[in-house]
Design a protein around this motif. Sequence first.
Motif, PDB file in Angstrom:
ATOM      1  N   THR A 216      54.549  17.856  65.969  1.00 59.73           N
ATOM      2  CA  THR A 216      55.471  18.090  64.852  1.00 59.73           C
ATOM      3  C   THR A 216      54.724  18.288  63.539  1.00 59.73           C
ATOM      4  O   THR A 216      53.612  17.773  63.351  1.00 59.73           O
ATOM      5  CB  THR A 216      56.437  16.902  64.697  1.00 59.73           C
ATOM      6  OG1 THR A 216      55.679  15.733  64.338  1.00 59.73           O
ATOM      7  CG2 THR A 216      57.189  16.643  66.001  1.00 59.73           C
ATOM      8  N   GLU A 218      55.488  17.025  60.690  1.00 58.18           N
ATOM      9  CA  GLU A 218      55.376  15.756  59.988  1.00 58.18           C
ATOM     10  C   GLU A 218      54.153  14.982  60.469  1.00 58.18           C
ATOM     11  O   GLU A 218      53.396  14.431  59.667  1.00 58.18           O
ATOM     12  CB  GLU A 218      56.641  14.923  60.220  1.00 58.18           C
ATOM     13  CG  GLU A 218      56.600  13.564  59.520  1.00 58.18           C
ATOM     14  CD  GLU A 218      57.851  12.748  59.790  1.00 58.18           C
ATOM     15  OE1 GLU A 218      57.920  11.613  59.290  1.00 58.18           O
ATOM     16  OE2 GLU A 218      58.750  13.246  60.504  1.00 58.18           O
ATOM     17  N   ARG A 219      53.948  14.974  61.763  1.00 57.51           N
ATOM     18  CA  ARG A 219      52.802  14.269  62.338  1.00 57.51           C
ATOM     19  C   ARG A 219      51.492  14.896  61.865  1.00 57.51           C
ATOM     20  O   ARG A 219      50.548  14.195  61.505  1.00 57.51           O
ATOM     21  CB  ARG A 219      52.887  14.323  63.869  1.00 57.51           C
ATOM     22  CG  ARG A 219      51.702  13.719  64.611  1.00 57.51           C
ATOM     23  CD  ARG A 219      51.544  12.263  64.317  1.00 57.51           C
ATOM     24  NE  ARG A 219      50.565  11.635  65.207  1.00 57.51           N
ATOM     25  CZ  ARG A 219      50.042  10.451  64.993  1.00 57.51           C
ATOM     26  NH1 ARG A 219      50.377   9.751  63.906  1.00 57.51           N
ATOM     27  NH2 ARG A 219      49.168   9.940  65.843  1.00 57.51           N
ATOM     28  N   GLN A 222      50.528  13.943  58.300  1.00 58.63           N
ATOM     29  CA  GLN A 222      49.955  12.599  58.186  1.00 58.63           C
ATOM     30  C   GLN A 222      48.471  12.574  58.537  1.00 58.63           C
ATOM     31  O   GLN A 222      47.741  11.694  58.093  1.00 58.63           O
ATOM     32  CB  GLN A 222      50.717  11.640  59.110  1.00 58.63           C
ATOM     33  CG  GLN A 222      52.175  11.439  58.724  1.00 58.63           C
ATOM     34  CD  GLN A 222      52.935  10.645  59.770  1.00 58.63           C
ATOM     35  OE1 GLN A 222      52.432  10.385  60.862  1.00 58.63           O
ATOM     36  NE2 GLN A 222      54.171  10.252  59.439  1.00 58.63           N
TER      37      GLN A 222
END
Length: 259
Positions: A216, A218-219, A222
């Motif tokens: 993803t 979002e992952r 990070q």
Amino acid sequence: MPVPLVVALIGDFQGMVTAAAESLRAKAIEQGGTRKAARKRALRSSVELMFSPQPTPGSTVFHLWQKSAAPDGQIMTGQEILDLDSGPPLVDVAISRVMDVWDSARTDTPSPTELKDMLGPLGVTHAGRLQSLVKNLLARDMDLDLTWGDVEHGIRSARLHRREAAFLETVVGKVSEQIETVQLQGVLRTVSNLRKVDLELEDGHIITADLDPSLTDERLGQLYMKRVSVQAVVETVWQNALGRAKRSYNFLAIEPVAR
């Protein structure tokens, strides 16, 4: 025999020998640091061959021998790490590897799998030279017989006749694609909305990879600019005619590396 054909045949054989030698001593070259270029020159010099033609009725004999060591300071500096610890000279071992490939096609039922296993470690340069050599032999309906060695380290013979050359040509074409799963570590440098990322490996080399749909955005955000461990599928396509390999990467999983 036409000069261009002689140059092509001898040049392809020399190229195969050099590629085999580089595969044998790849680790020593890569560990050379600032002396890497000197070590590579040393290797190529140590397996460079000279030849003298001797025409005979119906064939031409080429006498081959190892070129005398060059009086080059940089070559001599790199040479010490390239010499094998014991046994025959590097050029003898490299030519033996080339002969192994030829001999694999001489059995009653030659194995494509066995030949692919031999060709893989020798690399794309060797494969390209071999492909060029067998094409020339087949196009001109020529046979090639090779004898190499000396009394101290033994004498060995191999051959490439039409049957062997045809088999090798077929298999070399098929071994040009390889797929493997590997584990990589590095720093995630770039994350793109085109589902691609740049990973800087520990040696400073940067690779661009496609991403598995399960990863993803979002992952990935990070993990940006952090050290990560990556499970990747690597597809390698040998461009034999150019003597180089093209690699594409697909990242399946990315995890942070604990400091």
